[in-house]
Design an enzyme around this catalytic site. Structure first.
Site, PDB file in Angstrom:
ATOM      1  N   ASP A 221     -33.533  58.633  40.982  1.00  0.00           N
ATOM      2  CA  ASP A 221     -33.292  58.048  39.245  1.00  0.00           C
ATOM      3  C   ASP A 221     -33.787  56.344  39.562  1.00  0.00           C
ATOM      4  O   ASP A 221     -33.591  55.557  40.358  1.00  0.00           O
ATOM      5  CB  ASP A 221     -31.612  58.240  39.417  1.00  0.00           C
ATOM      6  N   GLU A 291     -38.520  57.956  38.957  1.00  0.00           N
ATOM      7  CA  GLU A 291     -38.308  57.756  37.622  1.00  0.00           C
ATOM      8  C   GLU A 291     -38.572  56.316  37.606  1.00  0.00           C
ATOM      9  O   GLU A 291     -37.854  55.588  38.244  1.00  0.00           O
ATOM     10  CB  GLU A 291     -36.980  58.173  36.994  1.00  0.00           C
TER      11      GLU A 291
END
Ligand code: NOJ
Length: 562
Positions: A221, A291
């Site tokens: 993330d 990401e």
């Protein structure tokens, strides 16, 4: 840290762009399916999707023709940010199932020859994580330095001007310590201090917990937030137009700064080395896909994937947030194909953080009632542009973006910026499996966490399975074809210039093999000159005529020729 360090990292990345090995590693240029755990399939009747629901539908995922799946967070969490606020990295939030269910899921995926990745939130925890309870209690406990703490500025305010991605100051006042705590997203998501090696050791242990179960890798993330300026210097101001990669609507205050000191800082690179060593410890090595958001990713992505000691691949939001004109998009694609090593980035047109792709990228086609053809065009591009792809659940059905009334909004980001920003609830609505069943077969609950939008009922999986011309049938066809052409995974790419305004055309090339691909975004036919004559169609959708080196593509038509 200086601007020069950042530039040096970029120069290094661009000049060390490698050539992919032959045969490529399994992840390079792979196609993943993103499962949004909350909305996929509820087998427990509590209104939330769950792990056994994913296991139940693995055959469906396999039959799409993808290489693997990524599952969004299912860890114990107060669910303030739908699971991206983790309070225990080694467990399962009870409404989603158990750790045993997870093992069954991994094993079943492997039995079907699917790779499986989970989300891992390295940079922050929930404020309900026991580490935070301890760290925030005093300035001298064992975990006092596990989060990012700072004294107030002389005027009593926050130590610097940093802003949260979701709007508002990025600092939370904690009376027990008389200090501010850094939180780049929500108040309840304090940033971990990853410079502290005890924290890194714990986080690595948490990764290993799942990798030891046979997991193939992680989607990491928000890697732009892994670290921040050691001296906590304030960011310089910016015009909103200088931050085209940032989401959250036109007036997100986050756009008003150059994120020099709080995003994408050089201090993150040694952390990536450490994380990669863990993945490499396994046999076969596990895979890390980052990401990359908030920053100018088309330019910065190479830094995160260069060499074999950072991440394997990244995905970003530039193809989603920077789509003002097709020309800009094409220029960005050209930039990407010259910067990135083939196969080290994933093409993403939507995900759980963005509006549905057809509505966002092709509003005119949608307004003309041609959204199904538009969905097919986008799927074709995702599968043929350089890089791998992540197909978000429901894209294979061509779902459009529903309007969510204000009183049904659950997304904290939307609540912070409403009505400028409609938020992420629309894309997160449950997947419609069977038209006519309660909640379209998603759940038997009377109160699912979101309802299935009316306009999605007719797009249910069962309806599309009966229709050979459906978006679902197209997805299966294009992915099957892609698999038959291994060169698509790692071939270099050259975007063709001088195409008509509404057409994107490019050539993929590898070891003497070449494939020309073209897509007409327009609602009228368009004629293009091909790089050479005598090309034969290999895959197409929609009308086309071919005459020597002239190709006329009908509205929303796509074609690949070699
Ligand atoms: C990125 C995730 O994709 C998003 O859903 C989440 O809100 C932020 N990280 C903050 O955790």
């Amino acid at each position: 840290m200086s601007a020069t360090d950042r530039d040096a990292e970029l120069v290094y990345a661009i000049t060390h762009r490698g050539t992919p090995p032959d045969p490529p590693e399994w992840w390079r240029g792979a196609v993943f399916y993103e499962v949004y755990t909350h909305s996929f399939r509820d087998t427990m009747g509590n209104g939330l999707g769950d792990i056994p629901g994913v296991t139940e539908k693995l055959d469906y995922i396999r039959d799409l023709g993808v290489d693997g799946l990524w599952l969004t967070p299912f860890y114990p969490s107060p669910q303030q940010d739908n699971g991206y606020d983790v309070s225990d990295f080694c467990g399962v939030h009870p409404p989603f199932g158990t750790v045993e269910d997870v093992q069954t899921l991994i094993d079943r995926a492997h039995a079907l020859d699917l790779k499986i990745m989970f989300d891992f939130v390295f940079g922050h925890t929930s404020d309900e994580h026991p580490w935070f309870a301890e760290s925030s209690a005093s300035r001298d406990n064992d975990k006092a330095d596990w989060y990012v703490w700072a004294d107030p500025a002389p005027d009593g305010g926050p130590p610097n001007n940093w802003i949260s991605s979701f709007g508002g100051r990025a600092w939370r006042w904690v009376p027990a310590r008389a200090q501010y705590c850094y939180r780049p997203f929500l108040d309840c998501q304090p940033a971990l201090n990853l410079r502290n090696q005890q924290v890194m050791a714990e986080m690595v242990g948490n990764m290993r917990f799942w990798l030891d179960m046979g997991l193939d890798g992680f989607r990491l993330d928000a890697i732009q937030c892994l670290s921040h300026d050691r001296d906590l210097r304030s960011n310089p101001p910016a015009r909103a137009s200088e931050n085209p990669s940032v989401g959250g609507g036109p007036n997100n205050p986050f756009k008003q700064q150059i994120h020099l000191f709080d995003r994408d800082v050089p201090e993150a690179i040694p952390l990536l080395h450490q994380i990669r060593r863990v993945a490499n410890d396994y046999d076969p090595p596990r895979v890390l896909i980052g990401e990359l958001a908030d920053v100018d990713s088309s330019r910065l992505a190479p830094k995160y994937t260069v060499d074999t000691d950072r991440l394997h691949a990244v995905y970003d939001f530039d193809l989603i947030n920077r789509a003002d004109t097709l020309r800009d998009w094409t220029q960005m694609l050209a930039l990407r194909s010259s910067y990135l090593t083939p196969g080290s980035s994933l093409n993403v047109f939507t995900n759980h953080d963005s509006p549905r792709a057809v509505s966002n990228l092709m509003p005119k086609a949608c307004a003309a009632g041609r959204d199904r053809d538009a969905a097919k065009l986008l799927l074709f591009l995702q599968c043929t542009l350089m890089g791998g792809a992540i197909i978000f659940q429901g894209e294979e059905l061509g779902l459009t973006q529903p309007d969510i009334p204000e009183d049904e909004i659950k997304d904290p980001w939307a609540k912070a910026l409403w009505p400028d920003f409609q938020g992420r609830d629309g894309v997160r609505c449950p997947l419609p499996w069977v038209r006519g069943e309660k909640n379209c077969g998603f759940s038997t609950s009377d109160s699912p966490w979101h309802r299935v939008p009316e306009e999605h009922h007719d797009r249910s999986v069962d309806q599309q399975e009966r229709d050979p011309d459906s978006v679902l049938a197209f997805t299966r066809r294009v992915l099957r074809w892609r698999r038959s052409l291994p060169m698509l995974r790692t071939a270099a790419e050259h975007i063709l210039a001088d195409t008509p305004l509404k057409v994107i055309a490019f050539q993929r090339e590898k070891a003497g093999q070449a494939l020309v691909c073209a897509a007409n975004f327009g609602l009228e036919a368009a004629k293009i000159t091909l790089p050479r004559s005598s090309l034969t169609p290999q895959f197409s959708h929609g009308d086309f005529t071919l005459d020597a080196d002239h190709l006329t593509l009908g509205p929303l038509a796509v074609i690949a020729l070699s």
